[in-house]
Design a protein around this motif. Structure first.
Motif, PDB file in Angstrom:
ATOM      1  N   CYS A  54      -2.525  -2.397 -13.851  1.00 39.50           N
ATOM      2  CA  CYS A  54      -2.589  -1.850 -12.306  1.00 39.50           C
ATOM      3  C   CYS A  54      -3.892  -1.263 -12.326  1.00 39.50           C
ATOM      4  O   CYS A  54      -4.058  -0.120 -12.271  1.00 39.50           O
ATOM      5  CB  CYS A  54      -1.330  -0.828 -12.222  1.00 39.50           C
ATOM      6  SG  CYS A  54      -0.781   0.045 -13.550  1.00 39.50           S
ATOM      7  N   GLU A  87       2.713  -1.105  -6.922  1.00 36.17           N
ATOM      8  CA  GLU A  87       2.337  -1.212  -5.498  1.00 36.17           C
ATOM      9  C   GLU A  87       2.816   0.258  -4.626  1.00 36.17           C
ATOM     10  O   GLU A  87       2.146   0.563  -3.657  1.00 36.17           O
ATOM     11  CB  GLU A  87       2.961  -2.324  -5.050  1.00 36.17           C
ATOM     12  CG  GLU A  87       2.491  -2.747  -3.481  1.00 36.17           C
ATOM     13  CD  GLU A  87       3.326  -4.127  -3.057  1.00 36.17           C
ATOM     14  OE1 GLU A  87       3.150  -4.139  -1.921  1.00 36.17           O
ATOM     15  OE2 GLU A  87       3.761  -4.874  -3.933  1.00 36.17           O
ATOM     16  N   CYS A 100      -8.114   4.555  -7.758  1.00 39.17           N
ATOM     17  CA  CYS A 100      -7.954   5.273  -6.338  1.00 39.17           C
ATOM     18  C   CYS A 100      -7.719   7.061  -7.195  1.00 39.17           C
ATOM     19  O   CYS A 100      -7.583   7.861  -6.304  1.00 39.17           O
ATOM     20  CB  CYS A 100      -6.709   5.123  -5.808  1.00 39.17           C
ATOM     21  SG  CYS A 100      -7.052   3.478  -4.683  1.00 39.17           S
ATOM     22  N   GLU A 124      -5.748  -1.421  -9.881  1.00 38.04           N
ATOM     23  CA  GLU A 124      -6.010  -0.880  -8.648  1.00 38.04           C
ATOM     24  C   GLU A 124      -5.803   0.572  -8.437  1.00 38.04           C
ATOM     25  O   GLU A 124      -6.182   1.405  -7.710  1.00 38.04           O
ATOM     26  CB  GLU A 124      -5.182  -1.468  -7.414  1.00 38.04           C
ATOM     27  CG  GLU A 124      -3.641  -1.384  -7.431  1.00 38.04           C
ATOM     28  CD  GLU A 124      -2.986  -2.242  -8.755  1.00 38.04           C
ATOM     29  OE1 GLU A 124      -2.004  -2.478  -9.021  1.00 38.04           O
ATOM     30  OE2 GLU A 124      -3.877  -3.293  -9.464  1.00 38.04           O
ATOM     31  N   LEU A 170       0.652   3.117  -5.510  1.00 36.46           N
ATOM     32  CA  LEU A 170      -0.534   2.940  -4.806  1.00 36.46           C
ATOM     33  C   LEU A 170      -0.459   3.585  -3.373  1.00 36.46           C
ATOM     34  O   LEU A 170      -1.544   4.088  -2.972  1.00 36.46           O
ATOM     35  CB  LEU A 170      -1.093   1.735  -5.009  1.00 36.46           C
ATOM     36  CG  LEU A 170      -2.494   1.450  -4.309  1.00 36.46           C
ATOM     37  CD1 LEU A 170      -3.541   2.306  -5.165  1.00 36.46           C
ATOM     38  CD2 LEU A 170      -2.904  -0.078  -4.512  1.00 36.46           C
TER      39      LEU A 170
END
Length: 158
Positions: free
Chosen positions: A110, A79, A116, A112, A82
């Motif tokens: 992960c 988190e 990105c 996410e 990110l």
């Protein structure tokens, strides 16, 4: 959201092909690979806190030089990592991650991050197989935008 610490940062030319990168070596690696050349980064309490302010300050300082920001580790605080990657992207820079996890582990733990990142190096260090410069390596350097495996860049550098 957790915190990430780094042992050092530098401007690097070879870790991400065709990019000049601001590189952070993140502490707290939990893999403890046999033969690791950087055991000092296993201790997550060592190093300095990587703050949002410091990241932005360094990006601003080097903006005319760099095209990418590379995090060597940090996925164990996905988190927080990110949030840093989103800061990098907001500055129109590319983002890269070096991790000892394999791509399936990253997708599961992960996903996410993969959405990105521009580049990722995956694969635990296995001394008998070597690093990205060896054709026998288990590691892979991927351009996540194109799907290209870019290991050949490292093997030509010798």
């Amino acid at each position: 959201m957790g915190i990430l610490r780094y042992s050092s940062y530098d401007i690097v030319l070879q870790e991400v092909p065709n990019e000049i990168s601001l590189c952070f070596t993140i502490t707290g690696c939990q893999l403890a690979c046999e033969g690791c050349h950087s055991e000092y980064i296993w201790d997550g309490n060592s190093g300095s806190v990587l703050s949002d302010e410091l990241l932005e300050k360094l990006i601003d300082r080097y903006e005319s030089t760099i095209s990418c920001v590379l995090f060597m580790g940090g996925e164990w605080q996905a988190e927080k990592l990110l949030s840093y990657i989103l800061t990098v992207k907001s500055k129109q820079l590319k983002a890269a991650l070096y991790t000892g996890l394999n791509i399936k582990q990253v997708q599961r733990q992960c996903p996410e991050l993969l959405a990105c990142l521009d580049y990722i190096k995956t694969g635990k260090w296995l001394p008998k197989l070597g690093g990205l410069d060896k054709p026998t390596t288990n590691q892979e350097f991927l351009n996540l935008q194109t799907g290209e495996v870019m290991n050949y860049f490292f093997q030509k550098m010798k």
